[in-house]
Design a protein around this motif. Structure first.
Motif, PDB file in Angstrom:
ATOM      1  N   UNK A 144      -6.951  15.999 -36.810  1.00  0.00           N
ATOM      2  CA  UNK A 144      -8.259  15.761 -37.412  1.00  0.00           C
ATOM      3  C   UNK A 144      -8.670  14.299 -37.263  1.00  0.00           C
ATOM      4  N   UNK A 145      -7.735  13.379 -37.484  1.00  0.00           N
ATOM      5  CA  UNK A 145      -8.023  11.948 -37.317  1.00  0.00           C
ATOM      6  C   UNK A 145      -8.446  11.654 -35.884  1.00  0.00           C
ATOM      7  N   UNK A 146      -7.721  12.194 -34.910  1.00  0.00           N
ATOM      8  CA  UNK A 146      -8.038  11.956 -33.510  1.00  0.00           C
ATOM      9  C   UNK A 146      -9.400  12.534 -33.136  1.00  0.00           C
ATOM     10  N   UNK A 147      -9.743  13.634 -33.722  1.00  0.00           N
ATOM     11  CA  UNK A 147     -10.998  14.314 -33.410  1.00  0.00           C
ATOM     12  C   UNK A 147     -12.195  13.675 -34.114  1.00  0.00           C
ATOM     13  N   UNK A 205     -22.543  16.589 -42.132  1.00  0.00           N
ATOM     14  CA  UNK A 205     -23.194  17.530 -41.222  1.00  0.00           C
ATOM     15  C   UNK A 205     -22.700  17.362 -39.791  1.00  0.00           C
ATOM     16  N   UNK A 206     -22.501  16.118 -39.381  1.00  0.00           N
ATOM     17  CA  UNK A 206     -22.041  15.873 -38.020  1.00  0.00           C
ATOM     18  C   UNK A 206     -20.609  16.356 -37.816  1.00  0.00           C
ATOM     19  N   UNK A 207     -19.712  16.048 -38.764  1.00  0.00           N
ATOM     20  CA  UNK A 207     -18.328  16.480 -38.563  1.00  0.00           C
ATOM     21  C   UNK A 207     -18.192  17.994 -38.718  1.00  0.00           C
ATOM     22  N   UNK A 208     -19.060  18.593 -39.521  1.00  0.00           N
ATOM     23  CA  UNK A 208     -19.056  20.059 -39.617  1.00  0.00           C
ATOM     24  C   UNK A 208     -19.360  20.680 -38.255  1.00  0.00           C
ATOM     25  N   UNK A 209     -20.330  20.099 -37.560  1.00  0.00           N
ATOM     26  CA  UNK A 209     -20.668  20.595 -36.221  1.00  0.00           C
ATOM     27  C   UNK A 209     -19.498  20.406 -35.256  1.00  0.00           C
ATOM     28  N   UNK A 210     -18.835  19.268 -35.319  1.00  0.00           N
ATOM     29  CA  UNK A 210     -17.680  19.009 -34.451  1.00  0.00           C
ATOM     30  C   UNK A 210     -16.571  20.002 -34.746  1.00  0.00           C
ATOM     31  N   UNK A 211     -16.281  20.223 -36.013  1.00  0.00           N
ATOM     32  CA  UNK A 211     -15.218  21.154 -36.391  1.00  0.00           C
ATOM     33  C   UNK A 211     -15.553  22.580 -35.973  1.00  0.00           C
ATOM     34  N   UNK A 212     -16.818  22.967 -36.051  1.00  0.00           N
ATOM     35  CA  UNK A 212     -17.225  24.301 -35.614  1.00  0.00           C
ATOM     36  C   UNK A 212     -17.004  24.479 -34.114  1.00  0.00           C
ATOM     37  N   UNK A 213     -17.367  23.472 -33.340  1.00  0.00           N
ATOM     38  CA  UNK A 213     -17.226  23.553 -31.881  1.00  0.00           C
ATOM     39  C   UNK A 213     -15.761  23.550 -31.473  1.00  0.00           C
ATOM     40  N   UNK A 214     -14.989  22.670 -32.084  1.00  0.00           N
ATOM     41  CA  UNK A 214     -13.575  22.513 -31.705  1.00  0.00           C
ATOM     42  C   UNK A 214     -12.670  23.586 -32.298  1.00  0.00           C
ATOM     43  N   UNK A 215     -13.135  24.279 -33.330  1.00  0.00           N
ATOM     44  CA  UNK A 215     -12.362  25.331 -34.004  1.00  0.00           C
ATOM     45  C   UNK A 215     -10.953  24.862 -34.371  1.00  0.00           C
ATOM     46  N   UNK A 216     -10.898  23.703 -35.021  1.00  0.00           N
ATOM     47  CA  UNK A 216      -9.621  23.112 -35.414  1.00  0.00           C
ATOM     48  C   UNK A 216      -9.080  23.728 -36.692  1.00  0.00           C
ATOM     49  N   UNK A 217      -9.985  24.058 -37.608  1.00  0.00           N
ATOM     50  CA  UNK A 217      -9.572  24.590 -38.903  1.00  0.00           C
ATOM     51  C   UNK A 217      -9.742  26.103 -38.924  1.00  0.00           C
TER      52      UNK A 217
END
Length: 72
Positions: A8-11, A57-69
């Protein structure tokens, strides 16, 4: 769990820094189907609630795209 936090830190750090903020810390915990992610940010001019919403909002979009969680 520590591996997930490192990922998560790296992303998220480059995204947050590109927005003009510093990442002070990331706290991630997961219990069963529930997970909590807290991202601590700061900047030279300070941080207000609108900044928090923008970053969120921005990190939510990143997490959605990367599917990390995992999704509930």
């Amino acid at each position: 769990m520590e591996r997930q936090k490192t990922r998560l830190e790296q992303l998220l750090t480059p995204t947050v820094e590109a927005m003009g903020f510093d990442v002070w810390g990331i706290d991630y915990s997961s219990r069963g189907q529930r997970a909590t992610l807290c991202l601590f940010i700061d900047s030279e001019r300070g941080v207000d609630v609108d900044d928090c919403a923008t970053v969120s909002n921005q990190i939510e979009a990143v997490l959605d795209v990367e599917e990390v969680l995992p999704r509930n």
